[in-house]
Scaffold this active site. Structure first.
Site, PDB file in Angstrom:
ATOM      1  N   LYS A 135      -8.397  -0.544   0.321  1.00 26.88           N
ATOM      2  CA  LYS A 135      -9.529  -0.997   1.121  1.00 26.88           C
ATOM      3  C   LYS A 135     -10.352  -1.970   0.315  1.00 26.88           C
ATOM      4  O   LYS A 135     -10.835  -1.645  -0.783  1.00 26.88           O
ATOM      5  CB  LYS A 135     -10.397   0.182   1.560  1.00 26.88           C
ATOM      6  N   GLU A 180       0.815  -1.222   0.000  1.00 27.66           N
ATOM      7  CA  GLU A 180       0.000   0.000   0.000  1.00 27.66           C
ATOM      8  C   GLU A 180       0.842   1.263   0.000  1.00 27.66           C
ATOM      9  O   GLU A 180       1.706   1.462   0.860  1.00 27.66           O
ATOM     10  CB  GLU A 180      -0.951   0.025   1.206  1.00 27.66           C
TER      11      GLU A 180
END
Length: 613
Positions: A220, A204
């Site tokens: 997410k 990420e």
């Protein structure tokens, strides 16, 4: 440690590697370049820093970042991290625990070194037995508390996490390299401060700030990888379309849009990409891009004050979410969920969100796992998501060294009889799917040529062929004399559940087989072991699939039970000789007959024996 003149010097450990300039390797950065060419990477190494910047109290965090930015603009490289608990430096309303270790640490380097050529794959990485710090009962109670808070309007989403702990006795750098191979293509960094080692293989991006443009890419939404190409794509499609996953992603995108607006030029915040699915070895992850033009005069401190901690690992609203995180999580998160990154000469700053990150202090290893909880999140599904996320450490609950700790090759085993390879197209197709899953280069012509050479050299007789493909896309093939298949074989039932049934190393055939070898037959004359998963469902044998005659039909477990999609099994399903159905261990007394099935040996009638006799 500090020398007499006050400079910082690393403590040399056994197995530490020297760089070409004679310094001891302490830091590695292997970051994707988040803009433009998807294959471009920043891959550099650093020895001992010329200077170390450390903040141990919240009041010291901002000055450290100011110095980092000033030194980078003077032409230095600054590599380091902020702990999650550094949030208190930017807003006193951010509730955090007191923790161990510096809130911020950066090494300053005059120049980057090339990525070291010496491979650490030969360094032994011992087994790591992870222990969860949270029981399922406590998880369920806390899920109920989160849902109450959401129902009461206190928050929309909360990112709930828990630590894993283990004892580790080995070389941290070798461990990092193994984890990096198991979780490639993201934002990986190895930082050895002397006090602790950070092994981050995060997928990420927190933010990339270059010139007047800043990009955030929150992650997410999570789904497991599929056992077949079709199932894999179906899971990715479901991740992109399920309302719960989309809502979770949008909530954080809105939060980060709001955060970015604090440093952005008016009306410049935009979302050019939403609900993008990224294939990682063990899971699908959904990301979205949020970018903006940065106002004149904005500093690195301003960027962290606007964005830190990343909303993807807090929840929304951020203040309320962090307050509940401190109530539910009994200890500091540490580097996990903070930020790890590099500020290059000139000021280009790139930081990850350190998920998929191990921290070592002495012999204690720590790694956090978590997920975003929304109103419609179910405890069973979130618990399963945690299991999928921790798979980068190794399959199931086995020691880490059993999966990620060594390089592996893709494997196919074929029968070569009088110069003809049995089921060759099907084997190549299955290997192609495995290559796509693990990100291995694929050149089918190269593999076909390799097999043809082997066939030409073994034009008569029966041979067992091992076709291998390494991480660089290079094939090799080996032939071994094959004895005649037995008319009937004996199988023993596994004494315990096969915890790795849902692992990618069971769904795809590779040279990593420690989890199968642990179930090798122990009794004389037993041909193989019949495995079953944690749900009590029969899966396969360690070297082939299983067929069971039940209620007058020949059945084989479906792939969702956790097994290899065997070529012999697939042939018989296609021809109607087998049908898929779940068969449980409890059903075995009703089974009328069994057979071991694979492409190499064909169909072998089998008996299930008592391994104690």
């Amino acid at each position: 440690m500090r020398c007499a003149s006050g400079c910082w010097r690393a403590r040399r450990r056994p197995g530490r590697q020297d760089l070409p300039d004679g310094s001891v390797l302490q830091t590695l950065v292997d970051f994707a370049e988040p803009r433009g060419d998807a294959t471009a990477r920043l891959r550099v190494a650093f020895g001992a820093p010329s200077r170390v910047l450390v903040a141990r109290t919240p009041d010291e965090v901002r000055p450290v970042l100011e110095t980092v930015e000033a030194l980078a603009r003077e032409g230095r490289w600054c590599v380091g991290y902020l702990r999650y608990e550094a949030a208190a430096a930017f807003d006193p309303a951010f509730a955090v625990h007191a923790g161990e270790g510096p809130l911020a640490w950066f090494g300053v380097h005059d120049a980057a070194q090339p990525w070291p050529e010496t491979d650490t794959a030969g360094d032994r990485v011992p087994a790591v037995d992870w222990q969860a710090g949270l029981s399922r009962a406590a998880f369920d109670r806390n899920m109920q508390a989160i849902h109450r808070a959401i129902g009461n309007g206190e928050l929309y989403q909360l990112n709930y996490t828990a630590p894993l702990r283990a004892e580790f006795h080995g070389h941290a750098r070798a461990w990092f390299e193994a984890l990096r191979k198991a979780q490639p293509d993201g934002y990986a960094a190895f930082i050895d401060t002397g006090e602790e080692q950070v092994l981050s293989v995060s997928p990420e991006l927190f933010f990339d700030w270059h010139g007047d443009r800043i990009l955030a890419r929150p992650m997410k939404g999570t789904a497991p990888r599929g056992a077949t190409a079709a199932e894999d794509e179906a899971l990715a499609l479901r991740l992109r379309t399920v309302p719960k996953e989309r809502a979770e992603n949008v909530m954080i995108v809105d939060l980060i849009r709001n955060d970015l607006s604090r440093v952005a030029q008016p009306f410049s915040v935009r979302v050019p990409r939403l609900f993008h699915t990224e294939a990682l070895p063990t899971v699908w992850q959904m990301t979205s891009d949020v970018e903006a033009a940065v106002r004149d005069g904005v500093s690195l401190v301003d960027v962290f004050a606007a964005l830190f901690p990343c909303g993807s690992i807090t929840g929304a609203p951020k203040v309320s979410a962090m307050r509940m995180i401190r109530e539910l999580e009994p200890e500091a998160r540490g580097v996990y969920c903070g930020a790890v990154g590099v500020v290059r000469p000139g000021g280009h700053a790139t930081f990850n969100v350190p998920i998929r990150t191990v921290t070592l202090r002495g012999t204690e290893a720590r790694c956090g796992i978590g997920s975003g909880i929304t109103a419609d999140a179910g405890a069973d599904a979130e618990w399963e998501e945690w299991r999928h996320k921790r798979a980068f450490l190794g399959p199931g609950n086995t020691p880490v060294s059993s999966a990620a700790m060594s390089a592996f090759e893709l494997l196919e085993t074929l029968a070569l009889v009088d110069g003809t390879l049995r089921d060759a197209p099907a084997h190549l197709s299955r290997m192609r799917n495995a290559a796509a899953h693990f990100g291995y280069p694929w050149n089918e012509a190269l593999l076909a040529e390799c097999l043809q050479r082997l066939s030409d050299d073994h034009s008569t007789g029966a041979w067992r062929v091992r076709l291998l493909l390494d991480a660089q896309g290079q094939p090799r093939a080996q032939a071994f004399a094959m004895d005649a298949a037995p008319a009937r074989v004996r199988l023993q039932l596994a004494a315990r559940a096969f915890a790795e049934a849902d692992s990618e190393f069971s769904r795809f055939k590779t040279t990593h087989r420690a989890h199968y070898e642990a179930f090798a037959p122990t009794a004389p004359g037993v041909f193989d072991t019949l495995l079953w998963n944690r749900r009590g469902e029969i899966t396969e044998c360690t070297r082939g699939n299983i067929a069971l005659l039940l209620d007058g039909r020949w059945l084989t477990p479906p792939l969702r039970c956790g097994l290899l999609n065997g070529i012999g099994r697939a042939n018989r399903l296609r021809d109607g000789q087998l049908a898929e159905a779940v068969v449980r261990v409890d059903d075995l007394p009703r089974v009328q007959a069994l057979a071991f099935v694979n492409s190499l040996r064909g169909w072998l009638d089998a008996d299930l024996c008592d391994p104690q006799k």
